[in-house]
Design an enzyme around this catalytic site. Sequence first.
Site, PDB file in Angstrom:
ATOM      1  N   SER A 162     -58.675 -11.618  58.704  1.00 19.91           N
ATOM      2  CA  SER A 162     -59.130 -10.460  59.045  1.00 19.91           C
ATOM      3  C   SER A 162     -60.484 -10.635  59.869  1.00 19.91           C
ATOM      4  O   SER A 162     -60.381 -11.296  60.893  1.00 19.91           O
ATOM      5  CB  SER A 162     -59.652  -9.512  57.895  1.00 19.91           C
ATOM      6  OG  SER A 162     -59.790  -8.046  58.347  1.00 19.91           O
ATOM      7  N   ASP A 258     -49.552  -3.471  58.634  1.00 22.02           N
ATOM      8  CA  ASP A 258     -51.164  -3.524  58.931  1.00 22.02           C
ATOM      9  C   ASP A 258     -51.134  -2.773  60.264  1.00 22.02           C
ATOM     10  O   ASP A 258     -50.680  -3.318  61.356  1.00 22.02           O
ATOM     11  CB  ASP A 258     -51.189  -5.013  59.046  1.00 22.02           C
ATOM     12  CG  ASP A 258     -52.651  -5.223  59.281  1.00 22.02           C
ATOM     13  OD1 ASP A 258     -53.474  -4.220  59.082  1.00 22.02           O
ATOM     14  OD2 ASP A 258     -53.075  -6.401  59.491  1.00 22.02           O
ATOM     15  N   HIS A 290     -52.068  -5.452  55.093  1.00 22.43           N
ATOM     16  CA  HIS A 290     -53.253  -6.382  55.806  1.00 22.43           C
ATOM     17  C   HIS A 290     -53.371  -7.566  54.576  1.00 22.43           C
ATOM     18  O   HIS A 290     -53.661  -7.366  53.525  1.00 22.43           O
ATOM     19  CB  HIS A 290     -54.311  -5.501  55.866  1.00 22.43           C
ATOM     20  CG  HIS A 290     -55.534  -6.380  56.638  1.00 22.43           C
ATOM     21  ND1 HIS A 290     -55.305  -6.821  57.992  1.00 22.43           N
ATOM     22  CD2 HIS A 290     -56.852  -6.293  56.173  1.00 22.43           C
ATOM     23  CE1 HIS A 290     -56.604  -7.242  58.197  1.00 22.43           C
ATOM     24  NE2 HIS A 290     -57.392  -7.131  57.229  1.00 22.43           N
TER      25      HIS A 290
END
Length: 315
Positions: A162, A258, A290
């Site tokens: 991320s 995601d 995610h």
Amino acid sequence: MADNYSDEILYDFTPMLKAYKDGRIQRLTGHEFVPASLDPATGVNSKDVQISPEIGVAARIYLPGDANRAAKLPVVVYFHGGGFVVDSPFSPLYHKHLNYLVAESNAVAVSVDYRLAPEHPLPTAYEDSWLALQWIFSGEAQNEEWIRDYADLGRVYLGGDSAGGNIAHHLAIRVGSEQNTGTNIKLRGIFLNCPFFGGADPIGGEMALVKTIVDNLWVFVHPKEFPGHDGPWINPAKDPRVSGLGCRRVLVYVAEKDYLKDRGWYYKETLEKSGWFGEIEVVEVEGEAHVFSVFSPDGENGLAMIKRVASFINH
């Protein structure tokens, strides 16, 4: 009246953070701390080091249980996710994730503790992470036994999930841009797990509501004078330096469920069109959300991903 005002929310980034109009920041996750230790499940050992105590930059170093000084190991420099606003290498989530990654890859890992926004807005996280990378290649790091005796600095990889994937990308860009300045930092590759990228215009299946939340988070983590929704920090396609990415191998993982999935695929397209001389692979995992491997490194898909990253590191 003052009490009512103090409860008014300016930004709600649940499940990460809430920001109130009176300036209070309420972190909802990522503040738990687990000590460095010998992990009984993986046999991986860990210790904490201070890189720049004056500003609070530190790291947790991981060493495989069967490490041997006679055979130095690849190095993984890891940057945690959390939207630039939550988490640390010392949280139970990332401690477990790194233990599994190190056990599978048989590598030395340095998990970087960079300062968080909004108290330390971007580009602080990038500068702290660069400082940590410089430290690994410095003479000072040679005073750290696990770096000096076990780390092969000719086989260094950057990785992150991320926001950490965003950081890993930008550090590789900086390594590439400084190759003619006499730097001794060399990278073999980078791996990005559901990287946090964006842009002013939606792509693929990006939904307007979720995009608004992501865009608001990007505004929240940096001051107004920092480049906006389509600057190179959030959108690699807008970076004129992208063709000079400072490594020749890239592995990107994206997850079917995601919101950021299409940005991972677009990153591949961007690099391939830029003239960058390297190889990039994107792996999409069906049915997952995610950074699934961070939340479940010992689950079927999480472990399969970690094994694939380990293969990438040892290629």
